[in-house]
Structure formats: C-alpha cells, structure tokens
Enzyme design. Structure first.
Site, PDB file in Angstrom:
ATOM      1  N   ASP A 154      81.550  65.381 130.899  1.00  0.00           N
ATOM      2  CA  ASP A 154      82.343  64.145 130.279  1.00  0.00           C
ATOM      3  C   ASP A 154      83.021  64.443 129.267  1.00  0.00           C
ATOM      4  O   ASP A 154      83.080  63.812 128.140  1.00  0.00           O
ATOM      5  CB  ASP A 154      81.473  62.937 130.203  1.00  0.00           C
ATOM      6  CG  ASP A 154      80.889  62.554 131.469  1.00  0.00           C
ATOM      7  OD1 ASP A 154      81.589  62.667 132.563  1.00  0.00           O
ATOM      8  OD2 ASP A 154      79.797  61.775 131.349  1.00  0.00           O
ATOM      9  N   LYS A 192      87.423  67.060 130.335  1.00  0.00           N
ATOM     10  CA  LYS A 192      88.007  68.132 131.023  1.00  0.00           C
ATOM     11  C   LYS A 192      89.009  67.550 131.753  1.00  0.00           C
ATOM     12  O   LYS A 192      90.129  68.217 132.109  1.00  0.00           O
ATOM     13  CB  LYS A 192      86.921  68.600 132.241  1.00  0.00           C
ATOM     14  CG  LYS A 192      85.808  69.014 131.547  1.00  0.00           C
ATOM     15  CD  LYS A 192      84.696  69.447 132.575  1.00  0.00           C
ATOM     16  CE  LYS A 192      84.067  68.570 133.158  1.00  0.00           C
ATOM     17  NZ  LYS A 192      83.080  67.671 132.471  1.00  0.00           N
ATOM     18  N   GLY A 205      83.351  62.999 137.429  1.00  0.00           N
ATOM     19  CA  GLY A 205      84.239  61.763 137.239  1.00  0.00           C
ATOM     20  C   GLY A 205      85.106  62.107 136.237  1.00  0.00           C
ATOM     21  O   GLY A 205      84.905  62.181 134.799  1.00  0.00           O
ATOM     22  N   HIS A 206      86.499  62.614 136.645  1.00  0.00           N
ATOM     23  CA  HIS A 206      87.375  63.120 135.543  1.00  0.00           C
ATOM     24  C   HIS A 206      88.600  62.070 135.435  1.00  0.00           C
ATOM     25  O   HIS A 206      89.222  61.643 136.343  1.00  0.00           O
ATOM     26  CB  HIS A 206      87.861  64.581 136.144  1.00  0.00           C
ATOM     27  CG  HIS A 206      86.825  65.561 136.360  1.00  0.00           C
ATOM     28  ND1 HIS A 206      87.028  66.628 136.795  1.00  0.00           N
ATOM     29  CD2 HIS A 206      85.560  65.394 136.073  1.00  0.00           C
ATOM     30  CE1 HIS A 206      85.760  67.546 136.762  1.00  0.00           C
ATOM     31  NE2 HIS A 206      84.832  66.922 136.186  1.00  0.00           N
ATOM     32  N   GLN A 217      81.157  68.821 135.554  1.00  0.00           N
ATOM     33  CA  GLN A 217      79.853  68.719 134.741  1.00  0.00           C
ATOM     34  C   GLN A 217      80.004  69.707 133.494  1.00  0.00           C
ATOM     35  O   GLN A 217      81.051  69.849 133.087  1.00  0.00           O
ATOM     36  CB  GLN A 217      78.732  69.268 135.578  1.00  0.00           C
ATOM     37  CG  GLN A 217      78.111  68.205 136.621  1.00  0.00           C
ATOM     38  CD  GLN A 217      78.764  68.321 137.967  1.00  0.00           C
ATOM     39  OE1 GLN A 217      78.927  69.484 138.395  1.00  0.00           O
ATOM     40  NE2 GLN A 217      79.295  67.289 138.493  1.00  0.00           N
TER      41      GLN A 217
HETATM   42  P1  GDP Z   1      85.534  64.595 132.133  1.00  0.00           P
HETATM   43  O1  GDP Z   1      84.414  64.345 133.142  1.00  0.00           O
HETATM   44  O2  GDP Z   1      85.198  65.797 131.356  1.00  0.00           O
HETATM   45  O3  GDP Z   1      86.842  64.685 132.815  1.00  0.00           O
HETATM   46  O4  GDP Z   1      85.160  63.375 131.074  1.00  0.00           O
HETATM   47  P2  GDP Z   1      85.494  61.657 131.562  1.00  0.00           P
HETATM   48  O5  GDP Z   1      86.792  61.283 132.122  1.00  0.00           O
HETATM   49  O6  GDP Z   1      84.196  61.489 132.210  1.00  0.00           O
HETATM   50  O7  GDP Z   1      85.213  61.127 130.225  1.00  0.00           O
HETATM   51  C1  GDP Z   1      86.149  61.421 129.091  1.00  0.00           C
HETATM   52  C2  GDP Z   1      86.731  59.953 128.515  1.00  0.00           C
HETATM   53  O8  GDP Z   1      87.386  60.178 127.404  1.00  0.00           O
HETATM   54  C3  GDP Z   1      87.810  59.593 129.494  1.00  0.00           C
HETATM   55  O9  GDP Z   1      87.749  58.202 129.536  1.00  0.00           O
HETATM   56  C4  GDP Z   1      89.224  60.099 128.931  1.00  0.00           C
HETATM   57  O10 GDP Z   1      90.144  59.135 129.352  1.00  0.00           O
HETATM   58  C5  GDP Z   1      88.591  59.791 127.399  1.00  0.00           C
HETATM   59  N1  GDP Z   1      89.406  60.916 126.630  1.00  0.00           N
HETATM   60  C6  GDP Z   1      89.696  62.266 126.703  1.00  0.00           C
HETATM   61  N2  GDP Z   1      90.187  62.963 125.371  1.00  0.00           N
HETATM   62  C7  GDP Z   1      89.963  61.991 124.873  1.00  0.00           C
HETATM   63  C8  GDP Z   1      90.414  61.827 123.423  1.00  0.00           C
HETATM   64  O11 GDP Z   1      90.684  62.832 122.905  1.00  0.00           O
HETATM   65  N3  GDP Z   1      90.112  60.726 122.618  1.00  0.00           N
HETATM   66  C9  GDP Z   1      89.732  59.439 123.366  1.00  0.00           C
HETATM   67  N4  GDP Z   1      89.545  58.441 122.377  1.00  0.00           N
HETATM   68  N5  GDP Z   1      89.331  59.608 124.497  1.00  0.00           N
HETATM   69  C10 GDP Z   1      89.485  60.527 125.129  1.00  0.00           C
HETATM   70  P1  IMO Z   2      81.571  65.492 135.032  1.00  0.00           P
HETATM   71  O1  IMO Z   2      82.389  66.349 135.876  1.00  0.00           O
HETATM   72  C1  IMO Z   2      77.825  64.085 133.220  1.00  0.00           C
HETATM   73  C2  IMO Z   2      74.348  64.374 135.484  1.00  0.00           C
HETATM   74  C3  IMO Z   2      73.600  63.035 135.815  1.00  0.00           C
HETATM   75  C4  IMO Z   2      72.018  63.602 135.825  1.00  0.00           C
HETATM   76  C5  IMO Z   2      72.323  64.944 136.241  1.00  0.00           C
HETATM   77  C6  IMO Z   2      71.921  65.020 137.865  1.00  0.00           C
HETATM   78  O2  IMO Z   2      82.466  64.078 134.885  1.00  0.00           O
HETATM   79  O3  IMO Z   2      81.502  65.986 133.499  1.00  0.00           O
HETATM   80  P2  IMO Z   2      73.320  64.700 139.855  1.00  0.00           P
HETATM   81  O4  IMO Z   2      73.706  63.542 140.601  1.00  0.00           O
HETATM   82  O5  IMO Z   2      74.291  65.607 139.725  1.00  0.00           O
HETATM   83  O6  IMO Z   2      72.126  65.119 140.676  1.00  0.00           O
HETATM   84  O7  IMO Z   2      72.639  64.260 138.371  1.00  0.00           O
HETATM   85  O8  IMO Z   2      73.562  65.536 136.036  1.00  0.00           O
HETATM   86  N1  IMO Z   2      75.913  64.471 135.854  1.00  0.00           N
HETATM   87  C7  IMO Z   2      76.767  64.380 135.073  1.00  0.00           C
HETATM   88  N2  IMO Z   2      76.907  63.910 133.809  1.00  0.00           N
HETATM   89  N3  IMO Z   2      79.090  64.215 133.704  1.00  0.00           N
HETATM   90  C8  IMO Z   2      79.123  64.843 135.195  1.00  0.00           C
HETATM   91  O9  IMO Z   2      80.230  65.186 135.607  1.00  0.00           O
HETATM   92  C9  IMO Z   2      77.950  64.668 135.685  1.00  0.00           C
HETATM   93  N4  IMO Z   2      77.516  65.106 136.861  1.00  0.00           N
HETATM   94  C10 IMO Z   2      76.203  65.140 137.014  1.00  0.00           C
HETATM   95  O10 IMO Z   2      73.892  62.037 135.187  1.00  0.00           O
HETATM   96  O11 IMO Z   2      71.656  63.592 134.508  1.00  0.00           O
HETATM   97 MG    MG Z   3      83.120  62.691 133.731  1.00  0.00          MG
END
Ligand code: GDP
Ligand code: IMO
Ligand code: MG
Length: 423
Positions: free
Chosen positions: A13, A16, A40-41, A223
């Site tokens: 998270d 990415k 979840g991206h 991840q």
């Molecule tokens: P990922 O799994 O690495 O793709 O990240 P996630 O999508 O799970 O979580 C990142 C969250 O932060 C998302 O809601 C993005 O829209 C948001 N986000 C990404 N870059 C920025 C930033 O620079 N500032 C803020 N405030 N939000 C951001």
């Molecule tokens: P993205 O790609 C954050 C975490 C789960 C748990 C552990 C094992 O969005 O960054 P699993 O379901 O994979 O067996 O869970 O890994 N986890 C993540 N945490 N971002 C993710 O993906 C994750 N994918 C798995 O919360 O701690």
């Molecule tokens: Mg994510």
C-alpha cells in the site's frame, strides 16, 4: 529497451498503483508476477477512482497487460474486474493476457484461509481471506490446478474431485466445516474458463517476443518486500516472493534482463494485518496519519496500522531489492504535524543495532531510536517542483534520501496523476 520493475519497499500500500499508472504511459507491456487478489492498487484519474486487484495498473493507458504465471488467479474476481473496467470504457479485451500456467484460486482455498485464521486465534496472520496462502501451498505440494487445465472438462473434473474429497475430510476434522460440492465447483469454474478463454495464453512466449522486438516492459510489484515469504517478517507475510527475486519465477522474464528497479516508499509507514511493526504509533499521530492519509485497506477496508518512517527497515529493503531510485509517496499527508520522527536505529535486548535483523524473531523485539525533525504546516498538494515544497518538507525528504542512500526521483503529493514532482 529496458525492463523496469516498480515495487513496494514496505508492507504494501505504498502507492504503487499511482506510480505504475503514471510511468506506464511510457511502457509497451505491464506485467504482474506474483500475489493475487490480496493486492489492491488504486489509481485516481480526475474524479474517477480505479482499484485493481488482479489486472495490472497499466490497463488505463491501453498497453499490453500481462498476468504472469506466478499470480494466483481467482477467475470470478478477474471476470468482475474485466467487466467493471470494460463498462467504464477501458479497453480490456485485446490488451489483457493471462498466463495459462497461473494457478487458480478455488472456493476451498478461501474456506481454508478463513478457517485456519480462525483457528490460529491470537497467532493469526490477519490475511485478506482471498485464499492466497492455501493456493500457493497447493502449488508447492502439486495439488494446484492451473488455468490451462480448466479447458479440458474431464481432466479438470477429476482433479477438482480429488482435491475436494481431501479438503472436505480436513475441513470436517479440523474445523467441523461444511463440505464443498465438487460438481458445483466444476460447473462454475468451467463456465468461468469459457469466458476467460480469449485472455488465456502462453505469456512466457508473449514476453519473450516483446523483449526480442525491443518493447519496453514494466513489472508491477504487489505487496512489499517486508511481506515477502522469504525476506519479510515471517510468518506475518504473504505466501509469495513479493520482492524482485520473484520476477523471473513469476513471469518467465530472464533475471539478467531486469535493468532498473524503482522502489515505491510511503513517507511514513503503514501495515495492515498482524506482525511486528517497530515504529507503529498507537496514539494521536497514528490516528492522524490514518485519517489524513485515508489509510483503510483497498481490498478489505480494514484500518491500516500507522507509524513513523522506518529508516532501518528501508535501508534493508532498498539494498535487498537493488533499488536504483525511489518514488516517495503521500508526503502531503505529513502536513500539520509539529514534528516528524525517523527511525535511525533499533535497540534490541539493550544493544543499539543499525542493521535490520533478518531474523524475524528479533524484528518483533526492536525498539525504535528516533531522530526528530521539525514539521511544516503548509499544504503541499499544489507543489509541482521540488523547490515549491516548504523548506522543512525538503529537509525531511533529504534526510530520508541520505538515510537510505538512494535518490528520490519522484515525490508524490496527492493521489492524482498531476500531484507529482519529478526531480
Ligand atoms: P498500492 O497497493 O501500493 O497501490 O497502494 P493503495 O492503492 O493500496 O494505497 C495507496 C492510497 O494512497 C490510494 O488510495 C491512493 O489513491 C493514495 N495515494 C497515492 N499516492 C498518494 C499521495 O501522494 N498522497 C495522497 N494523499 N494519497 C496518495
Ligand atoms: P498491495 O499490493 C498490504 C497482507 C495481509 C496480511 C498478509 C498475508 O495492495 O500493496 P494474504 O492474504 O496475502 O495471505 O495476507 O499480507 N497483505 C497486504 N498488505 N497490501 C497488500 O497488497 C497486501 N497483500 C497482502 O494484510 O497481513
Ligand atoms: Mg494496496
């Protein structure tokens, strides 16, 4: 043309999705190599928000997108994403290819994931419940079923029956769980296979051809390295190699062709699920970051645990991944904090330690030692050049850069594409 990998350096998270969307406008092919719908991206484009679980985040730019053999694919989830994005005007068919060698996530994987988490009680991992661990376990024990096998109905039915018969015994004995119906699973999944047929192919060959014809390939991490099954905080990790080491295994791209690694790092730290997190803040700051940063899981909606930037873990991560540069995200979230802390060392059993302990038994005993920096109150979302940022914000970024020894080439100051500073 090069192969560039964009990868999370923390516990996932990091943002990415945003970074991959931004730079994939330059790519020809975007490939995911591991994980599954646990990811979840999020990509924000003006007033629209897209959340990708299985489809690579490059699909919005009309590039070729590949789900590699190392990804565990939940066909219902994949079809739901294909349908959602197609309905929203994104061209998916013709641009998305899924490896015929990818392992399939079945209902018994999800059932076992949830049941075994329940049984672990206080020692639970906090998985996403998407069946990831059991699906990868089946791959290792050779009980796994790959996408290519779904197209031969008799063969597929035999394999499902064998697996379900065994799982039902286990689920009854260990969890007193209800039995699953193998015929119903065959019916359902055979149906999915027919709908997925246009997407399923030999992606190893597709990628090899792309390389040979000089295409620019982007590799999308899911991840983060601290969730890697080998190098993360085991057993509080996911079940695949989220680090760069998984790229070859999960895609068929030759390891020697990985030319560039861009780490994606959040300006503070979050983690969702259980496990060690030395810089976690259980007080006001943690709450502030969660609220201001919208730190709730994109897959499960769970509140993310939040805390300070961990320079020790990040030094370890960027070295392990061989990052060439860093994209630092969510810098805007730090506005309004009086002071900021960066963890520069740990105290472990009374001793000061500067190297991240790879032994996870130790990482749970690390007490952070902090350097404190002054905060800033100015909003940063409007900044488009590094010089536009408040001086104290630049100081903070430069302190991180010094600590991890990698250039921060991109600073993200908001979720939108435009809210980005290239240095
Ligand atoms: P990922 O799994 O690495 O793709 O990240 P996630 O999508 O799970 O979580 C990142 C969250 O932060 C998302 O809601 C993005 O829209 C948001 N986000 C990404 N870059 C920025 C930033 O620079 N500032 C803020 N405030 N939000 C951001
Ligand atoms: P993205 O790609 C954050 C975490 C789960 C748990 C552990 C094992 O969005 O960054 P699993 O379901 O994979 O067996 O869970 O890994 N986890 C993540 N945490 N971002 C993710 O993906 C994750 N994918 C798995 O919360 O701690
Ligand atoms: Mg994510």
């Amino acid at each position: 043309m090069p192969v560039t990998c964009v990868i999370g350096t923390q516990w996932g998270d990091e943002g990415k999705g945003k970074i991959i969307d931004l730079i994939s406008s330059r790519a020809d092919v975007v490939v995911r190599y591991q994980g599954g719908a646990n990811a979840g991206h999020t990509v924000k484009v003006r007033d629209q928000k897209f959340v990708f679980h299985l489809i690579p985040s490059g699909i919005l730019h009309g590039k070729i997108n590949v789900i590699g053999n190392g990804v565990v694919v939940d066909p219902a989830q994949l079809l739901a994403e294909i349908e959602e994005f197609s309905t929203r005007g994104v061209k998916v068919e013709g641009n998305l290819f899924v490896s015929e060698l990818a392992h399939v996530v079945f209902p018994y994987h999800k059932a076992m994931d949830k049941l075994s988490e329940g049984r672990r009680g206080g020692a639970r991992i906090g998985t996403t419940g998407r069946g990831i661990g059991p699906a990868y376990a089946d791959r290792a024990t050779r009980a796994g079923i790959r996408l290519a096998e779904l197209f031969d109905r008799d063969h597929f039915a035999r394999r499902v029956h064998a697996n379900v018969a065994e799982r039902n015994v286990i689920m009854k004995a260990l969890y007193d769980g209800p039995p699953l119906d193998a015929d119903a699973i065959v019916e359902e999944y055979y149906g999915y296979a027919q709908r997925l047929k246009p997407f399923v192919t030999d992606t190893v060959r597709l990628l090899r051809r792309a390389l040979n014809s000089g295409r620019y390939v982007f590799v999308e991490g899911a991840q983060g390295v601290l969730l890697d099954v080998d190098f993360g905080t085991y057993p509080f990790v996911t079940s695949s190699n989220a680090s760069t080491f998984g790229v070859g295994i999960g895609s068929g791209l030759p390891p020697r062709r990985l030319d560039e690694v861009m780490g994606v790092t959040k300006a503070y730290t979050t983690r969702v699920g259980e496990g060690p997190f030395p810089t976690e803040d259980l007080g006001e700051t943690g709450e502030y970051l969660r609220k201001k940063g919208g730190e709730f899981g994109a897959t499960t909606g769970r509140p993310r645990r939040c805390g300070w930037f961990d320079g020790v873990a990040m030094r370890f991560a960027v070295d392990l991944l061989s990052c060439d540069s860093i994209a630092l995200t969510k810098v805007d979230v730090l506005t309004g904090l009086d002071e900021l802390k960066i963890c520069t060392a740990y105290r472990v059993n009374g001793e000061v330690v500067h190297d991240y302990p790879t032994n996870p038994l130790l990482s749970s005993q690390c007490e952070p030692i902090y350097e404190t920096l002054p905060g800033w109150s100015e909003e940063t979302r409007g900044a488009r050049r590094f010089e536009d940022l408040p001086a104290r914000c630049r100081q903070y970024i430069e302190a991180i850069e010094r600590m991890i020894g990698r250039p921060i080439g991109l600073v993200s100051v908001g979720p939108d594409r435009e809210e980005t500073i290239y240095r």
